[in-house]
Design an enzyme around this catalytic site. Structure first.
Site, PDB file in Angstrom:
ATOM      1  N   ARG A   1      -0.092   8.692  -0.008  1.00  0.00           N
ATOM      2  CA  ARG A   1      -1.410   8.315   0.138  1.00  0.00           C
ATOM      3  C   ARG A   1      -2.372   9.393   0.169  1.00  0.00           C
ATOM      4  O   ARG A   1      -2.313  10.229   1.094  1.00  0.00           O
ATOM      5  CB  ARG A   1      -1.814   7.521   1.708  1.00  0.00           C
ATOM      6  CG  ARG A   1      -3.017   7.213   1.723  1.00  0.00           C
ATOM      7  CD  ARG A   1      -3.225   5.973   2.916  1.00  0.00           C
ATOM      8  NE  ARG A   1      -2.900   4.551   2.368  1.00  0.00           N
ATOM      9  CZ  ARG A   1      -3.203   3.812   2.929  1.00  0.00           C
ATOM     10  NH1 ARG A   1      -3.734   3.758   4.261  1.00  0.00           N
ATOM     11  NH2 ARG A   1      -2.926   2.546   2.431  1.00  0.00           N
TER      12      ARG A   1
ATOM     13  N   HIS B   1      -4.601   1.026  -5.718  1.00  0.00           N
ATOM     14  CA  HIS B   1      -3.851   0.720  -4.790  1.00  0.00           C
ATOM     15  C   HIS B   1      -2.744  -0.424  -5.366  1.00  0.00           C
ATOM     16  O   HIS B   1      -2.586  -1.600  -4.929  1.00  0.00           O
ATOM     17  CB  HIS B   1      -4.415   0.101  -3.434  1.00  0.00           C
ATOM     18  CG  HIS B   1      -3.952   0.022  -2.074  1.00  0.00           C
ATOM     19  ND1 HIS B   1      -2.714   0.461  -2.013  1.00  0.00           N
ATOM     20  CD2 HIS B   1      -4.251  -0.379  -1.112  1.00  0.00           C
ATOM     21  CE1 HIS B   1      -2.288   0.406  -0.561  1.00  0.00           C
ATOM     22  NE2 HIS B   1      -3.091  -0.168  -0.028  1.00  0.00           N
TER      23      HIS B   1
ATOM     24  N   GLN C   1      -0.613  -2.717  -3.112  1.00  0.00           N
ATOM     25  CA  GLN C   1      -1.399  -3.879  -2.542  1.00  0.00           C
ATOM     26  C   GLN C   1      -1.500  -4.908  -3.163  1.00  0.00           C
ATOM     27  O   GLN C   1      -1.248  -6.086  -3.026  1.00  0.00           O
ATOM     28  CB  GLN C   1      -2.909  -3.289  -1.875  1.00  0.00           C
ATOM     29  CG  GLN C   1      -3.623  -4.362  -1.312  1.00  0.00           C
ATOM     30  CD  GLN C   1      -3.161  -4.946  -0.005  1.00  0.00           C
ATOM     31  OE1 GLN C   1      -2.955  -3.910   0.833  1.00  0.00           O
ATOM     32  NE2 GLN C   1      -2.868  -6.212   0.175  1.00  0.00           N
TER      33      GLN C   1
ATOM     34  N   ASP D   1     -12.695  -6.651   1.063  1.00  0.00           N
ATOM     35  CA  ASP D   1     -12.076  -5.528   1.352  1.00  0.00           C
ATOM     36  C   ASP D   1     -13.365  -4.650   2.063  1.00  0.00           C
ATOM     37  O   ASP D   1     -14.463  -5.145   2.099  1.00  0.00           O
ATOM     38  CB  ASP D   1     -11.671  -4.479   0.280  1.00  0.00           C
ATOM     39  CG  ASP D   1     -11.074  -3.285   0.568  1.00  0.00           C
ATOM     40  OD1 ASP D   1     -10.900  -2.882   1.884  1.00  0.00           O
ATOM     41  OD2 ASP D   1     -10.839  -2.349  -0.082  1.00  0.00           O
TER      42      ASP D   1
ATOM     43  N   CYS E   1      -6.943  -7.160   2.174  1.00  0.00           N
ATOM     44  CA  CYS E   1      -5.913  -6.326   2.123  1.00  0.00           C
ATOM     45  C   CYS E   1      -5.800  -5.808   3.594  1.00  0.00           C
ATOM     46  O   CYS E   1      -4.692  -5.253   3.797  1.00  0.00           O
ATOM     47  CB  CYS E   1      -6.193  -5.222   1.207  1.00  0.00           C
ATOM     48  SG  CYS E   1      -7.800  -4.447   1.373  1.00  0.00           S
TER      49      CYS E   1
ATOM     50  N   ARG F   1       3.623  -6.688   1.957  1.00  0.00           N
ATOM     51  CA  ARG F   1       3.793  -5.463   1.627  1.00  0.00           C
ATOM     52  C   ARG F   1       5.092  -4.756   1.758  1.00  0.00           C
ATOM     53  O   ARG F   1       5.581  -4.144   0.879  1.00  0.00           O
ATOM     54  CB  ARG F   1       2.749  -4.570   2.742  1.00  0.00           C
ATOM     55  CG  ARG F   1       1.206  -4.871   2.413  1.00  0.00           C
ATOM     56  CD  ARG F   1       0.820  -4.500   1.048  1.00  0.00           C
ATOM     57  NE  ARG F   1       0.963  -2.761   0.871  1.00  0.00           N
ATOM     58  CZ  ARG F   1       0.316  -2.024   1.239  1.00  0.00           C
ATOM     59  NH1 ARG F   1      -0.958  -2.145   1.938  1.00  0.00           N
ATOM     60  NH2 ARG F   1       0.595  -0.728   1.049  1.00  0.00           N
TER      61      ARG F   1
HETATM   62  N1   CP Z   1      -3.866  -2.643   3.186  1.00  0.00           N
HETATM   63  C1   CP Z   1      -3.496  -1.242   3.649  1.00  0.00           C
HETATM   64  O1   CP Z   1      -2.999  -0.342   2.966  1.00  0.00           O
HETATM   65  O2   CP Z   1      -3.391  -1.184   5.031  1.00  0.00           O
HETATM   66  P1   CP Z   1      -3.049   0.288   5.656  1.00  0.00           P
HETATM   67  O3   CP Z   1      -4.450   1.328   5.222  1.00  0.00           O
HETATM   68  O4   CP Z   1      -2.997   0.214   7.091  1.00  0.00           O
HETATM   69  O5   CP Z   1      -1.951   1.039   5.094  1.00  0.00           O
HETATM   70  N1  NVA Z   2     -10.590   0.271  -0.178  1.00  0.00           N
HETATM   71  C1  NVA Z   2      -9.914   0.337   1.343  1.00  0.00           C
HETATM   72  C2  NVA Z   2      -8.590   0.011   1.156  1.00  0.00           C
HETATM   73  C3  NVA Z   2      -8.009   0.077   2.474  1.00  0.00           C
HETATM   74  C4  NVA Z   2      -6.365  -0.109   2.561  1.00  0.00           C
HETATM   75  C5  NVA Z   2     -10.015   2.055   1.516  1.00  0.00           C
HETATM   76  O1  NVA Z   2      -9.633   2.855   0.227  1.00  0.00           O
HETATM   77  O2  NVA Z   2     -10.111   2.473   2.723  1.00  0.00           O
END
Ligand code: CP
Ligand code: NVA
Length: 315
Positions: free
Chosen positions: A102, A129, A132, A221, A260, A288
């Site tokens: 990530r 993502h 997701q 989101d 999400c 997920r």
């Molecule tokens: N939706 C999602 O990726 O959640 P987290 O940021 O908690 O991993």
């Molecule tokens: N768009 C958000 C998604 C979190 C799962 C971010 O990048 O923070």
């Protein structure tokens, strides 16, 4: 499939195969069947940003498969700062059987993939993502019985989540309608990547009330993504009116509500919308786990490629 970095470029057959495999694995887990297909294997889990769902679902996925996920904070290894991405990729490849990262810059995951000899999974970058979106389409499949011909209305900005959803819609034969403020629209690069699907499978509007007509899904989101904290005040102002609330839901009474997570209740979505009978946000969160197990199985298990081949739709 060697890596899982974006849905852009994936074949529809692989996308549908992964969804079928995710549903199969979910069913087996419910029945208590153990598949120790990753026994003795480890997944390096690198996090430059915080997480609840991604970290825990990948870790549980590895435990379910008899392997282990090993968590490491991005600050500790300093990809591209303490040492070059290509060196870290080669070292990680000597210890592990897969990498999940990530990251901020999307180039970090592509750099890892370019230099690792093991599969790399994008657990969210500033650009996309894909885990997701795969879980979201598993959820759509379960609730609607199919993934084609759906109108998914995303109220928010052109970000990692809406971009991956747009590519998933293209693969599924559905439509992503982005309802966004004018300054938070898809870029010229995004539009080029959508190709002939821009204006048909991916549509952009600026008025949420116009966008929600005939919606099958209303998707939300956060207005400020991780890494954009300095823009928070400006974004709070810019996104006023781009909230999923009871008024918007009344215009799309048959639509399912998706998010999400994490949700900022009272900003992009109200408590009422999160908790209403149309909301399927926690099914998304659960999926997920199953969707990522499908990805890990295909990329890391000996039987993965054959299993995916058996799950692809017969043409
Ligand atoms: N939706 C999602 O990726 O959640 P987290 O940021 O908690 O991993
Ligand atoms: N768009 C958000 C998604 C979190 C799962 C971010 O990048 O923070």
């Amino acid at each position: 499939m060697k890596h899982f970095l974006t849905l852009d470029g994936m074949t529809p057959a692989d996308f549908h195969g992964l969804l079928a495999l995710a549903c199969y694995l979910k069913d087996r887990r419910r029945k208590g069947v153990q598949d120790l297909c990753l026994g003795g294997k480890t997944l390096a889990m690198i996090f430059e940003k915080p997480s609840l769902r991604t970290r825990l679902s990948f870790e549980v996925a590895m435990v379910d498969f008899g392997g282990r996920g090993i968590y490491i904070r991005g600050e500790e290894i300093g990809l591209g700062e303490r040492e070059p991405v290509q060196d870290a990729a080669r070292v990680l490849s000597r210890y592990h059987h897969g990498i999940m990262a990530r990251v901020f810059k999307h180039a970090t995951v592509t750099g890892l993939a370019a230099h690792a000899s093991i599969p790399v999974v994008n657990g969210l970058s500033d650009d996309s993502h894909p885990c997701q979106a795969l879980a979201d389409f598993q959820t759509i499949l379960e609730h609607f019985g199919s993934v084609a011909g759906k109108r998914i209305v995303f109220i928010g900005d052109a970000n990692n989540v809406s971009r991956s959803l747009a590519h998933a819609c293209i693969l599924a034969g559905s439509t992503l309608v982005l309802a966004c403020p004018k300054d938070y629209a898809f870029s010229a690069g995004d539009i080029a990547a959508f190709g002939a699907h821009w204006g048909t499978s991916v549509v952009q509007l600026h008025d949420p009330a116009q966008a929600v007509a005939n919606a099958d899904v209303l998707y939300s989101d956060v207005w400020t993504s991780m890494g954009q904290e300095a823009e928070k005040a400006i974004r709070l102002k810019a996104f006023q009116g781009y909230q999923i609330n009871e008024k918007l839901l009344a215009m799309a009474p048959k639509a399912k509500v998706m998010h999400c997570l994490p949700a900022h209740r009272g900003e992009e979505i109200t408590d009422g919308a999160m908790e209403c009978a149309q909301s399927i946000v926690f099914d998304q969160a659960e999926n997920r786990l199953h969707a990522q197990k499908a990805v890990l199985r295909v990329l890391m298990a000996a039987d993965g490629p054959a299993l995916l081949a058996s799950m692809r739709p017969k043409s």
